[in-house]
Design a protein around this motif. Structure first.
Motif, PDB file in Angstrom:
ATOM      1  N   ALA A  58     -31.511   7.594 -42.342  1.00 29.72           N
ATOM      2  CA  ALA A  58     -30.677   8.775 -42.558  1.00 29.72           C
ATOM      3  C   ALA A  58     -31.299  10.018 -41.920  1.00 29.72           C
ATOM      4  O   ALA A  58     -30.589  10.954 -41.539  1.00 29.72           O
ATOM      5  CB  ALA A  58     -30.468   8.999 -44.058  1.00 29.72           C
ATOM      6  N   ALA A  59     -32.637  10.016 -41.794  1.00 31.58           N
ATOM      7  CA  ALA A  59     -33.332  11.145 -41.172  1.00 31.58           C
ATOM      8  C   ALA A  59     -33.449  10.989 -39.659  1.00 31.58           C
ATOM      9  O   ALA A  59     -33.993  11.875 -38.984  1.00 31.58           O
ATOM     10  CB  ALA A  59     -34.723  11.298 -41.783  1.00 31.58           C
ATOM     11  N   GLY A  60     -32.970   9.861 -39.123  1.00 28.97           N
ATOM     12  CA  GLY A  60     -33.000   9.651 -37.683  1.00 28.97           C
ATOM     13  C   GLY A  60     -34.211   8.908 -37.173  1.00 28.97           C
ATOM     14  O   GLY A  60     -34.481   8.921 -35.968  1.00 28.97           O
ATOM     15  N   TYR A  61     -34.938   8.244 -38.067  1.00 28.08           N
ATOM     16  CA  TYR A  61     -36.129   7.504 -37.672  1.00 28.08           C
ATOM     17  C   TYR A  61     -35.896   6.001 -37.827  1.00 28.08           C
ATOM     18  O   TYR A  61     -34.995   5.563 -38.547  1.00 28.08           O
ATOM     19  CB  TYR A  61     -37.327   7.927 -38.524  1.00 28.08           C
ATOM     20  N   ALA A  62     -36.737   5.231 -37.166  1.00 29.02           N
ATOM     21  CA  ALA A  62     -36.648   3.776 -37.274  1.00 29.02           C
ATOM     22  C   ALA A  62     -37.192   3.318 -38.624  1.00 29.02           C
ATOM     23  O   ALA A  62     -38.087   3.955 -39.193  1.00 29.02           O
ATOM     24  CB  ALA A  62     -37.441   3.110 -36.147  1.00 29.02           C
ATOM     25  N   PRO A  63     -36.667   2.215 -39.164  1.00 23.71           N
ATOM     26  CA  PRO A  63     -37.206   1.683 -40.412  1.00 23.71           C
ATOM     27  C   PRO A  63     -38.690   1.364 -40.269  1.00 23.71           C
ATOM     28  O   PRO A  63     -39.140   0.923 -39.212  1.00 23.71           O
ATOM     29  CB  PRO A  63     -36.380   0.415 -40.650  1.00 23.71           C
ATOM     30  N   ARG A  64     -39.444   1.578 -41.307  1.00 18.26           N
ATOM     31  CA  ARG A  64     -40.883   1.329 -41.289  1.00 18.26           C
ATOM     32  C   ARG A  64     -41.227  -0.061 -41.829  1.00 18.26           C
ATOM     33  O   ARG A  64     -42.209  -0.671 -41.398  1.00 18.26           O
ATOM     34  CB  ARG A  64     -41.592   2.392 -42.136  1.00 18.26           C
ATOM     35  N   TYR A  65     -40.417  -0.562 -42.748  1.00 18.32           N
ATOM     36  CA  TYR A  65     -40.761  -1.793 -43.456  1.00 18.32           C
ATOM     37  C   TYR A  65     -39.921  -2.959 -42.947  1.00 18.32           C
ATOM     38  O   TYR A  65     -38.694  -2.863 -42.837  1.00 18.32           O
ATOM     39  CB  TYR A  65     -40.550  -1.612 -44.965  1.00 18.32           C
ATOM     40  N   THR A  66     -40.579  -4.056 -42.652  1.00  9.47           N
ATOM     41  CA  THR A  66     -39.891  -5.256 -42.206  1.00  9.47           C
ATOM     42  C   THR A  66     -39.171  -5.916 -43.377  1.00  9.47           C
ATOM     43  O   THR A  66     -39.419  -5.605 -44.543  1.00  9.47           O
ATOM     44  CB  THR A  66     -40.884  -6.263 -41.608  1.00  9.47           C
ATOM     45  N   GLU A  67     -38.274  -6.830 -43.048  1.00 10.57           N
ATOM     46  CA  GLU A  67     -37.571  -7.627 -44.062  1.00 10.57           C
ATOM     47  C   GLU A  67     -37.571  -9.079 -43.590  1.00 10.57           C
ATOM     48  O   GLU A  67     -36.671  -9.524 -42.892  1.00 10.57           O
ATOM     49  CB  GLU A  67     -36.156  -7.118 -44.293  1.00 10.57           C
ATOM     50  N   SER A  68     -38.613  -9.804 -43.955  1.00 10.09           N
ATOM     51  CA  SER A  68     -38.806 -11.170 -43.477  1.00 10.09           C
ATOM     52  C   SER A  68     -38.072 -12.162 -44.364  1.00 10.09           C
ATOM     53  O   SER A  68     -37.900 -11.939 -45.565  1.00 10.09           O
ATOM     54  CB  SER A  68     -40.300 -11.513 -43.470  1.00 10.09           C
ATOM     55  N   ALA A  69     -37.643 -13.264 -43.757  1.00  8.62           N
ATOM     56  CA  ALA A  69     -37.062 -14.352 -44.538  1.00  8.62           C
ATOM     57  C   ALA A  69     -38.177 -15.049 -45.304  1.00  8.62           C
ATOM     58  O   ALA A  69     -39.268 -15.282 -44.767  1.00  8.62           O
ATOM     59  CB  ALA A  69     -36.357 -15.344 -43.618  1.00  8.62           C
ATOM     60  N   LEU A  70     -37.912 -15.356 -46.570  1.00  8.02           N
ATOM     61  CA  LEU A  70     -38.952 -15.970 -47.387  1.00  8.02           C
ATOM     62  C   LEU A  70     -39.401 -17.310 -46.812  1.00  8.02           C
ATOM     63  O   LEU A  70     -40.563 -17.702 -46.982  1.00  8.02           O
ATOM     64  CB  LEU A  70     -38.446 -16.156 -48.821  1.00  8.02           C
ATOM     65  N   ASP A  71     -38.489 -18.009 -46.118  1.00  9.84           N
ATOM     66  CA  ASP A  71     -38.855 -19.302 -45.542  1.00  9.84           C
ATOM     67  C   ASP A  71     -39.302 -19.168 -44.083  1.00  9.84           C
ATOM     68  O   ASP A  71     -39.459 -20.170 -43.382  1.00  9.84           O
ATOM     69  CB  ASP A  71     -37.686 -20.288 -45.647  1.00  9.84           C
ATOM     70  N   GLY A  72     -39.523 -17.937 -43.603  1.00  9.12           N
ATOM     71  CA  GLY A  72     -39.957 -17.729 -42.228  1.00  9.12           C
ATOM     72  C   GLY A  72     -41.462 -17.857 -42.075  1.00  9.12           C
ATOM     73  O   GLY A  72     -42.219 -17.839 -43.054  1.00  9.12           O
ATOM     74  N   PRO A  73     -41.924 -17.972 -40.838  1.00 11.93           N
ATOM     75  CA  PRO A  73     -43.364 -18.175 -40.596  1.00 11.93           C
ATOM     76  C   PRO A  73     -44.227 -16.992 -41.037  1.00 11.93           C
ATOM     77  O   PRO A  73     -45.383 -17.173 -41.412  1.00 11.93           O
ATOM     78  CB  PRO A  73     -43.435 -18.380 -39.076  1.00 11.93           C
ATOM     79  N   GLU A  74     -43.661 -15.770 -41.020  1.00  8.94           N
ATOM     80  CA  GLU A  74     -44.472 -14.599 -41.378  1.00  8.94           C
ATOM     81  C   GLU A  74     -44.971 -14.662 -42.816  1.00  8.94           C
ATOM     82  O   GLU A  74     -46.062 -14.182 -43.133  1.00  8.94           O
ATOM     83  CB  GLU A  74     -43.668 -13.313 -41.187  1.00  8.94           C
ATOM     84  N   LEU A  75     -44.168 -15.258 -43.685  1.00  6.58           N
ATOM     85  CA  LEU A  75     -44.523 -15.307 -45.105  1.00  6.58           C
ATOM     86  C   LEU A  75     -45.073 -16.673 -45.515  1.00  6.58           C
ATOM     87  O   LEU A  75     -45.141 -16.983 -46.701  1.00  6.58           O
ATOM     88  CB  LEU A  75     -43.302 -14.952 -45.957  1.00  6.58           C
ATOM     89  N   GLY A  76     -45.480 -17.479 -44.534  1.00  4.88           N
ATOM     90  CA  GLY A  76     -46.045 -18.792 -44.841  1.00  4.88           C
ATOM     91  C   GLY A  76     -47.217 -18.735 -45.813  1.00  4.88           C
ATOM     92  O   GLY A  76     -47.244 -19.472 -46.809  1.00  4.88           O
ATOM     93  N   PRO A  77     -48.230 -17.875 -45.556  1.00  8.75           N
ATOM     94  CA  PRO A  77     -49.353 -17.802 -46.497  1.00  8.75           C
ATOM     95  C   PRO A  77     -48.927 -17.379 -47.903  1.00  8.75           C
ATOM     96  O   PRO A  77     -49.476 -17.859 -48.895  1.00  8.75           O
ATOM     97  CB  PRO A  77     -50.271 -16.756 -45.854  1.00  8.75           C
ATOM     98  N   LEU A  78     -47.941 -16.491 -47.980  1.00 10.16           N
ATOM     99  CA  LEU A  78     -47.448 -16.061 -49.290  1.00 10.16           C
ATOM    100  C   LEU A  78     -46.790 -17.227 -50.028  1.00 10.16           C
ATOM    101  O   LEU A  78     -47.044 -17.441 -51.218  1.00 10.16           O
ATOM    102  CB  LEU A  78     -46.453 -14.915 -49.123  1.00 10.16           C
ATOM    103  N   ARG A  79     -45.946 -17.982 -49.310  1.00 12.64           N
ATOM    104  CA  ARG A  79     -45.291 -19.136 -49.939  1.00 12.64           C
ATOM    105  C   ARG A  79     -46.320 -20.135 -50.445  1.00 12.64           C
ATOM    106  O   ARG A  79     -46.189 -20.674 -51.555  1.00 12.64           O
ATOM    107  CB  ARG A  79     -44.353 -19.829 -48.950  1.00 12.64           C
ATOM    108  N   GLU A  80     -47.345 -20.376 -49.648  1.00 11.20           N
ATOM    109  CA  GLU A  80     -48.376 -21.330 -50.056  1.00 11.20           C
ATOM    110  C   GLU A  80     -49.080 -20.841 -51.324  1.00 11.20           C
ATOM    111  O   GLU A  80     -49.339 -21.622 -52.250  1.00 11.20           O
ATOM    112  CB  GLU A  80     -49.392 -21.511 -48.931  1.00 11.20           C
TER     113      GLU A  80
END
Length: 283
Positions: free
Chosen positions: A86-108
């Motif tokens: 809303a302020a004209g900036y890019a989002p800072r926080y990602t939104e990863s799929a829980l079953d995606g590779p980025e969150l593999g260590p978290l799932r484990e």
């Protein structure tokens, strides 16, 4: 993970429309937190005049200022992205799929936690109480529930629906009141229309079928006082008593992770603990 819901259900919270100006959104969050402009300015190392200019649109806040105000207003991570947009900036926080590779260590790690908590029940839910994972101890409680409640499982529906756990809960009125109050507090803090609709749905379920409802609202006397409000539920012909604990992740930098919660159920008496250690758990 056991009983994992479709990954699309992970993103359960409603994002603020970006057509709204950032000043109006910040003012709404400030009023929701019941802070004056001066109080917020003091917390954020700013001035009441600058906060006023930001809220009225006379001044465009920097990206750093948006994030600083969001931090002091305790704005959820998903909504911080909306403020930045809303302020004209890019989002800072990602939104990863829980079953995606980025969150593999978290799932484990979550898998290990759930398995290690057996035979005591434990579930993982998102911000709208969709059940994303559960251990075998939780499966013991869910055994025999109708398929329509388990296809896309939601913890609140499963617990309060007349065809769910509600008829087996001995202190249904008390436990229902606890859950609805919990949802009310969350709605007051967040901006989730999905959560509000869920609250309206489960609050409208008839309070019937539970042992206390069948007895005209009279609950069975406790054999001794509990140290916290227990969930007293019939399982395999026995009344088990649990107290619950909810854990979230500190300083999350991902929307999905920010909305995850792990609820564990600890036996509230020795008889419940002994029963869970002796009974075979679902595969």
């Amino acid at each position: 993970m056991v009983n994992t819901a479709d990954s699309a259900t992970v993103c359960g919270m409603t994002t603020v429309a970006t057509v709204t100006g950032v000043g109006a959104l910040l003012r709404e969050w400030r009023e929701r937190r019941r802070l004056s402009q001066l109080e917020l300015a003091l917390r954020a190392d700013s001035s009441a005049r600058h906060i006023s200019f930001v809220e009225t649109g006379r001044s465009r806040p920097s990206e750093e200022m948006v994030l600083r105000l969001a931090e002091h207003l305790d704005v959820p991570v998903r909504e911080r992205n909306a403020l930045l947009l809303a302020a004209g900036y890019a989002p800072r926080y990602t939104e990863s799929a829980l079953d995606g590779p980025e969150l593999g260590p978290l799932r484990e790690g979550i898998d290990r936690l759930l398995a290690g908590y057996d035979p005591y029940p434990a579930v993982v839910v998102d911000g709208s109480y969709a059940v994303l994972a559960a251990n075998r101890g939780a499966g013991l409680l869910l055994d025999g529930l109708p398929g329509h409640l388990l296809e896309q499982p939601n913890a609140m529906r499963i617990t309060l629906h007349p065809e769910g756990l509600a008829p087996r809960i001995r202190n249904l009125r008390e436990w229902r009141g606890h859950l609805l109050a919990q949802m009310e507090r969350q709605i007051a803090l967040d901006r989730s229309e999905l959560l509000r609709r869920l609250y309206e749905e489960v609050a409208a379920y008839p309070v019937a079928g539970g042992r206390d409802a069948a007895d005209g609202g009279r609950e069975e006397p406790e054999p001794y006082p509990y140290f916290a409000l227990p969930l007293r539920i019939e399982v395999a012909g026995r009344v088990l008593s649990f107290v619950s604990s909810i854990s979230t992740f500190n300083t999350p930098m991902d929307v999905t992770v920010a909305e995850l919660a792990i609820e564990t159920f600890l036996p509230a008496d020795a008889a419940t603990a002994a029963f869970l250690r002796s009974v075979p758990l679902p595969g």
